[in-house]
Structure formats: C-alpha cells, structure tokens
Design a protein around this motif. Structure first.
Motif, short mmCIF file in Angstrom:
data_model
loop_
_atom_site.label_atom_id
_atom_site.label_comp_id
_atom_site.label_asym_id
_atom_site.label_seq_id
_atom_site.Cartn_x
_atom_site.Cartn_y
_atom_site.Cartn_z
N VAL A 1 -121.99 -84.37 82.07
CA VAL A 1 -123.33 -84.72 82.56
C VAL A 1 -123.13 -86.41 82.31
O VAL A 1 -123.57 -87.07 83.28
N SER A 2 -122.90 -86.89 81.08
CA SER A 2 -122.87 -88.37 80.95
C SER A 2 -122.02 -88.70 79.78
O SER A 2 -121.76 -88.04 78.65
N VAL A 3 -121.74 -89.96 79.85
CA VAL A 3 -120.69 -90.37 78.65
C VAL A 3 -121.08 -91.83 78.41
O VAL A 3 -121.37 -92.59 79.13
N SER A 4 -121.35 -92.05 76.80
CA SER A 4 -121.66 -93.31 76.40
C SER A 4 -120.51 -94.38 76.78
O SER A 4 -119.43 -94.06 77.03
N SER A 5 -120.85 -95.68 76.31
CA SER A 5 -119.81 -96.70 76.11
C SER A 5 -118.89 -96.38 74.70
O SER A 5 -119.30 -95.56 74.16
N LEU A 6 -117.82 -97.09 74.85
CA LEU A 6 -117.04 -96.73 73.80
C LEU A 6 -117.30 -97.75 72.75
O LEU A 6 -117.59 -98.92 73.04
N ASN B 1 -115.12 -94.68 69.03
CA ASN B 1 -115.93 -93.45 69.11
C ASN B 1 -116.99 -93.59 70.65
O ASN B 1 -116.95 -94.48 71.28
N ALA B 2 -117.52 -92.52 70.67
CA ALA B 2 -118.38 -92.38 72.05
C ALA B 2 -119.18 -90.93 71.91
O ALA B 2 -118.77 -90.17 71.10
N VAL B 3 -120.15 -90.80 72.68
CA VAL B 3 -120.80 -89.56 72.82
C VAL B 3 -120.63 -88.89 74.16
O VAL B 3 -121.03 -89.91 74.92
N ALA B 4 -120.57 -87.75 74.43
CA ALA B 4 -120.65 -87.17 75.86
C ALA B 4 -121.69 -86.05 75.86
O ALA B 4 -121.88 -85.38 74.91
N ALA B 5 -122.46 -85.72 76.81
CA ALA B 5 -123.59 -84.99 77.14
C ALA B 5 -122.78 -83.86 78.02
O ALA B 5 -122.43 -84.24 78.83
N LEU B 6 -122.75 -82.48 77.75
CA LEU B 6 -122.35 -81.46 78.37
C LEU B 6 -123.41 -80.63 78.78
O LEU B 6 -124.29 -80.09 77.98
N ASP B 7 -123.31 -79.84 79.92
CA ASP B 7 -124.27 -78.83 80.12
C ASP B 7 -123.47 -77.50 80.22
O ASP B 7 -122.40 -77.46 80.88
N THR B 8 -123.65 -76.63 79.28
CA THR B 8 -122.50 -75.61 79.17
C THR B 8 -123.26 -73.91 79.08
O THR B 8 -124.40 -74.00 78.64
#
Length: 159
Positions: free
Chosen positions: A35-40, A55-62
């Motif tokens: 769904v979305s990804v943060s900056s590094l 590091n980063a953070v990703a949002a997933l719909d699963t």
C-alpha cells in the motif's frame, strides 16, 4: 484484508538496495498488496561496532494470517542472504511485523505489536510518515509514542 505494518532494516551488503529488493518481494506476496512505503532512514546500530542501519516501514493489506505472513517475510530474508547466528548481529535484511490490524498477538514465534517499537525512532518516524493518525491496538495514538522518542540520530534519505 488486514493492514500490516512491516519494519525493514539492513546494515550489510548495500543496505538501501537490500530494502529495495525486499520491497519488490513484498509487492509479490500472494493475497497481499503493498500500500505504501516510508522514506529510507539511516541510524546508528543499537550495538557498538556494527555498521549503520538503513530502515523503512511498509504498509501491506493482506489476506494472509499473521504466522503465514511471518513465514513469507522470513523466506524473503533468507532469499537475501539473512543468516541467523545471533539475535542482535549485523544482517542483510530484517523484516518485522510491527502491527497486524488491531490485533494483539503473543505467540512463541510472534509478538504484535512489536515489543520494542515504542523505543525505536527508526521505526516510529517512518511509521508516522505513512500512518500519521494511527492508533495502536491498545487505543493509544502513535503521536504519543513519537512525543516520547526523539528524532535524534536519524537521517532521512529518500521520500
């Protein structure tokens, strides 16, 4: 579908590229949508003498169950050369389930919300970048955690 937030980290073998490859793999998971990804972000290692982390953070719909998602993440780590010799050692890739919907999970292989996320600026700031109004499963706002965790030591690399 559940919204899952995944923490990504690397401090070996071109860390930014490791994260890019991991994001491509996340986008290919079955029954899952990236769904979305943060900056590094770059930060010092929690342990002295190790290379800096990206590091980063990703949002997933699963539609995957939490443990099935964990298995898929560990397969991605393994595919990118992750070796599990020591708990806090350097790594090509670390993928952690930070949040899984509004669930609180306490199983031998998985604890959600991630037990240390409230202490880690390299998790909280990327998470806030993609989910500023997030409420944790206990009802507390992400902004409360941010207020107690200074940005110090982080360097934002890319949008």
């Amino acid at each position: 579908m559940e919204r899952a937030y995944i923490g990504l980290g690397s401090n070996l073998a071109e860390p930014a590229e490791q994260l890019r490859q991991a994001l491509a793999s996340l986008a290919q998971l079955p029954a899952t949508r990236l769904v979305s990804v943060s900056s590094l972000y770059v930060s010092d290692s929690l342990l002295p003498g190790q290379p800096r982390y990206t590091n980063a953070v990703a949002a997933l719909d699963t539609d995957l169950q939490a443990l099935a998602l964990l298995d898929a993440l560990q397969a991605i780590e393994l595919g990118q050369g992750r070796e599990r010799h020591e708990r806090w050692g350097p790594r090509t890739l670390d993928l952690d389930i930070l949040l899984f919907g509004n669930r609180q999970i306490d199983e031998p292989r998985l604890r959600v919300p991630h037990s240390q996320m409230h202490l880690r600026a390299f998790v909280l700031y990327p998470l806030a970048e993609i989910a500023a109004d997030l409420q944790l499963p206990d009802g507390s706002p992400l902004s409360t955690l941010l207020a107690a965790c200074p940005f110090e030591g982080l360097e934002r690399l890319t949008p």
